[in-house]
Design a protein around this motif. Structure first.
Motif, short mmCIF file in Angstrom:
data_model
loop_
_atom_site.label_atom_id
_atom_site.label_comp_id
_atom_site.label_asym_id
_atom_site.label_seq_id
_atom_site.Cartn_x
_atom_site.Cartn_y
_atom_site.Cartn_z
N GLU A 1 2.31 10.24 -7.94
CA GLU A 1 3.05 11.11 -8.71
C GLU A 1 1.82 10.90 -9.48
O GLU A 1 2.29 12.15 -10.43
CB GLU A 1 4.40 9.56 -9.18
N ALA A 2 1.26 9.82 -10.30
CA ALA A 2 -0.18 9.82 -11.51
C ALA A 2 -0.73 11.76 -10.97
O ALA A 2 -0.88 11.73 -12.16
CB ALA A 2 -0.65 8.98 -11.10
N GLU A 3 -1.32 12.06 -9.73
CA GLU A 3 -1.85 12.93 -9.95
C GLU A 3 -1.24 14.58 -10.18
O GLU A 3 -1.79 15.66 -10.89
CB GLU A 3 -2.06 13.37 -8.46
N GLU A 4 0.19 14.25 -9.53
CA GLU A 4 1.31 15.24 -10.09
C GLU A 4 1.40 15.15 -11.41
O GLU A 4 1.27 16.89 -12.26
CB GLU A 4 2.35 15.27 -9.02
N VAL A 5 1.43 14.11 -11.76
CA VAL A 5 1.80 14.16 -13.94
C VAL A 5 0.34 15.42 -14.20
O VAL A 5 0.36 15.47 -15.31
CB VAL A 5 2.00 12.93 -14.20
N LEU A 6 -0.36 14.43 -13.55
CA LEU A 6 -1.89 15.22 -14.14
C LEU A 6 -2.33 17.01 -13.91
O LEU A 6 -2.63 17.42 -15.17
CB LEU A 6 -2.81 14.31 -13.34
N PRO B 1 0.92 -1.26 -0.07
CA PRO B 1 0.44 -0.44 -0.13
C PRO B 1 0.78 1.30 -0.27
O PRO B 1 0.46 2.05 -0.23
CB PRO B 1 -1.21 -0.11 1.06
N GLU B 2 2.06 1.17 0.82
CA GLU B 2 3.00 2.25 0.29
C GLU B 2 3.42 2.60 -0.15
O GLU B 2 3.29 4.05 -1.03
CB GLU B 2 4.23 2.14 1.41
N GLN B 3 3.48 1.77 -1.39
CA GLN B 3 3.96 1.97 -3.07
C GLN B 3 3.19 2.52 -3.85
O GLN B 3 2.66 3.13 -4.52
CB GLN B 3 4.57 0.84 -3.92
N GLU B 4 1.73 2.01 -3.78
CA GLU B 4 0.36 2.40 -3.91
C GLU B 4 0.22 4.00 -4.07
O GLU B 4 0.09 4.80 -4.55
CB GLU B 4 -0.47 1.44 -3.80
N ASP B 5 1.16 4.24 -2.79
CA ASP B 5 0.30 5.96 -2.71
C ASP B 5 1.28 6.87 -3.30
O ASP B 5 0.55 7.46 -3.49
CB ASP B 5 0.54 5.91 -0.78
N VAL B 6 2.57 6.05 -3.12
CA VAL B 6 3.52 6.92 -3.22
C VAL B 6 3.01 6.97 -5.41
O VAL B 6 3.28 8.21 -5.60
CB VAL B 6 4.69 6.19 -3.53
N ARG B 7 3.26 6.23 -6.33
CA ARG B 7 2.23 6.29 -7.53
C ARG B 7 1.50 6.58 -7.70
O ARG B 7 1.44 7.71 -9.13
CB ARG B 7 2.15 4.60 -8.11
N ARG B 8 0.04 6.58 -6.64
CA ARG B 8 -0.39 7.25 -6.91
C ARG B 8 -0.43 9.22 -7.16
O ARG B 8 -1.19 9.68 -7.71
CB ARG B 8 -2.15 6.99 -5.89
#
Length: 94
Positions: free
Chosen positions: A75-80, A66-73
């Motif tokens: 990052e994706a939100e920042e790109v968006l 779940p920690e990696q899921e939060d990090v990746r989410r």
């Protein structure tokens, strides 16, 4: 995460009881029956999958990270967010 005893996979999608996973390096794709992953068969799940005796993923022993899921989410939100800032708005004209 570099561990010779585990691989990291991301659930890309679930279609008709089949889970499509992408290996963390993005070079390998696997299709696994959703039942083998149980509750981990969720789009976007980051899975740490132990390797068997001959180096094959042991899907039934996969665990979510779940920690990696939060990090990746995040990052994706920042790109968006950055893409939306560059959008001038309005309709596209040809």
């Amino acid at each position: 995460m570099s561990d010779p005893e585990h691989e990291v996979w991301v659930v890309d999608r679930v279609v008709d009881g089949v889970v499509v996973l992408i290996e963390d390096q993005g070079e390998l794709v696997a299709e696994v029956a959703a039942g083998e992953l149980g509750p981990h068969a969720v789009e976007g799940a980051v899975l740490v999958v132990p390797l068997g005796a001959v180096g094959e993923p042991v899907w039934s022993q996969a665990e979510r990270d779940p920690e990696q899921e939060d990090v990746r989410r995040a990052e994706a939100e920042e790109v968006l967010r950055r893409l939306q800032e560059r959008d001038p708005g309005g309709d596209v004209e040809a």
